[in-house]
Scaffold this active site. Structure first.
Site, short mmCIF file in Angstrom:
data_model
loop_
_atom_site.label_atom_id
_atom_site.label_comp_id
_atom_site.label_asym_id
_atom_site.label_seq_id
_atom_site.Cartn_x
_atom_site.Cartn_y
_atom_site.Cartn_z
N THR A 33 0.84 -1.20 0.00
CA THR A 33 0.00 0.00 0.00
C THR A 33 0.88 1.25 0.00
O THR A 33 1.96 1.24 0.59
CB THR A 33 -0.91 -0.01 1.24
N GLY A 34 0.39 2.31 -0.65
CA GLY A 34 1.13 3.57 -0.68
C GLY A 34 1.39 3.98 -2.12
O GLY A 34 1.05 3.26 -3.06
N GLY A 90 6.06 -0.76 -0.23
CA GLY A 90 6.89 0.41 0.07
C GLY A 90 7.30 0.42 1.53
O GLY A 90 7.00 -0.51 2.28
N ASP A 92 8.44 3.49 4.86
CA ASP A 92 8.70 4.88 5.24
C ASP A 92 10.17 5.10 5.54
O ASP A 92 10.70 6.18 5.29
CB ASP A 92 7.82 5.25 6.43
N GLY A 103 3.68 2.03 7.78
CA GLY A 103 2.41 2.44 8.37
C GLY A 103 2.07 3.89 8.12
O GLY A 103 1.04 4.38 8.60
N GLY A 105 0.88 4.99 5.62
CA GLY A 105 -0.42 4.95 4.95
C GLY A 105 -1.47 4.22 5.76
O GLY A 105 -2.54 3.87 5.24
N GLU A 111 -0.31 -5.14 6.17
CA GLU A 111 1.00 -5.24 5.51
C GLU A 111 1.91 -6.23 6.23
O GLU A 111 2.62 -7.01 5.60
CB GLU A 111 1.66 -3.86 5.45
C1 5RP Z 1 1.52 2.22 4.13
C2 5RP Z 1 3.01 2.10 4.10
C3 5RP Z 1 3.69 2.59 2.89
O1 5RP Z 1 4.38 1.55 2.30
C4 5RP Z 1 4.66 3.68 3.29
O2 5RP Z 1 3.94 4.69 3.96
C5 5RP Z 1 5.38 4.26 2.07
O3 5RP Z 1 4.45 4.96 1.29
P1 5RP Z 1 4.89 5.71 -0.04
O4 5RP Z 1 5.30 4.69 -1.02
O5 5RP Z 1 3.65 6.47 -0.46
O6 5RP Z 1 6.02 6.65 0.33
O7 5RP Z 1 3.63 1.60 5.00
O8 5RP Z 1 1.01 1.82 5.37
#
Ligand code: 5RP
EC number: 5.3.1.6
Length: 262
Positions: A33-34, A90, A92, A103, A105, A111
């Protein structure tokens, strides 16, 4: 979709596209997700369309499920798939040991369940996600709404004994109301600045009643694919030590993402 991507989207696209090369016919996949994972879903859908690749995808959020279905990827539940060949998601932050904070997102629970039910987890990220020490990104912790303020106090008390630089805990909001996860829980963000002992912290947080799961992914990620704003991409695998540098042909890729729906 614009024919030109920003450098950050180019980096995410490049990482996603390289990671999707790892997918083989017949695989059961965890779909992260993300924004970076969304590129991965688009690139995967392109292979399904163009090559007739047959895969089953287990999404980690309703957002990803909606996107995957809309783009023609077969979506199944984790209970139907039971065990997965590969999860691509993905992050953070990630460190040199491929420990992660996830997390951002708000999808960390699904996840983590999906990633740990997979033979291999591949993280896709832009270069800014690589850190020497986890913790600059606030650590998300999913908590049950019942008694969340007491849970928050217990988390703050636990942080007193931990090797962290900051101890502020905030409730994540969506507008004026608490943000609800797909499981209808709340997210507390822990502003720790630097986490000295991520493994110890992850264990301690999960012992608190009311905590469902935390966003530290320790010893779960096997491979990291990092994209750059000019289309360069590197792949590193922790166990094999494989390190590969390459680049995505953005002129060719432009045809792909220009065709991909949002
Ligand atoms: C969602 C996540 C995402 O993988 C993380 O926030 C990265 O997001 P992005 O690819 O938009 O930078 O953990 O819960």
């Amino acid at each position: 979709m614009p024919a030109e991507l920003s450098p950050i989207d180019t980096a995410k696209f490049a990482a996603a596209r390289r990671a999707v090369d790892l997918v083989q016919d017949g695989m059961k996949l965890g779909l992260g997700t993300g924004s970076t994972a969304a590129w991965m879903v688009r690139c995967l859908a392109e292979r399904v369309r163009e090559e007739g690749l047959r895969v089953q995808g287990v999404p980690t959020s309703t957002r990803t499920a909606d996107l995957a279905r809309a783009l023609g990827i077969q979506v199944v539940t984790l209970d139907e798939a039971k065990w997965l060949d590969l999860t691509i998601d993905g992050a953070d932050e990630f460190d040199a040991d491929f420990n992660l904070i996830k997390g951002g997102g708000a999808a960390l629970l699904q996840e983590k369940i999906v990633a740990t039910a997979s033979d291999r987890m591949v993280v896709i990220a832009d270069a800014a996600k690589e850190v020497a020490h986890l913790g600059a990104f606030p650590l998300p912790v999913e908590v049950i709404p019942f008694g969340w303020q007491s849970t928050k106090m217990l988390i703050e008390e636990t942080l007193e004994g931990m090797d962290v630089l900051g101890r502020e805990v905030t409730l994540r909001l969506s507008g004026d109301a608490p943000l609800l996860t797909d499981e209808k829980n709340y997210i507390l963000d822990l502003h720790l600045k630097r986490i000295g002992e991520p493994r110890q912290l992850g264990v301690a947080l999960n012992q608190i009643a009311g905590v469902v799961e935390n966003g530290l992914f320790i010893d779960i990620c096997d491979t990291v694919v990092v994209g750059h704003g000019d289309g360069r991409v590197s792949l590193r695998d922790l166990q094999s030590g494989q390190a590969e540098e390459g680049s995505i042909d953005m002129d060719r890729a432009r045809n792909i993402f220009a065709d991909l729906g949002d």
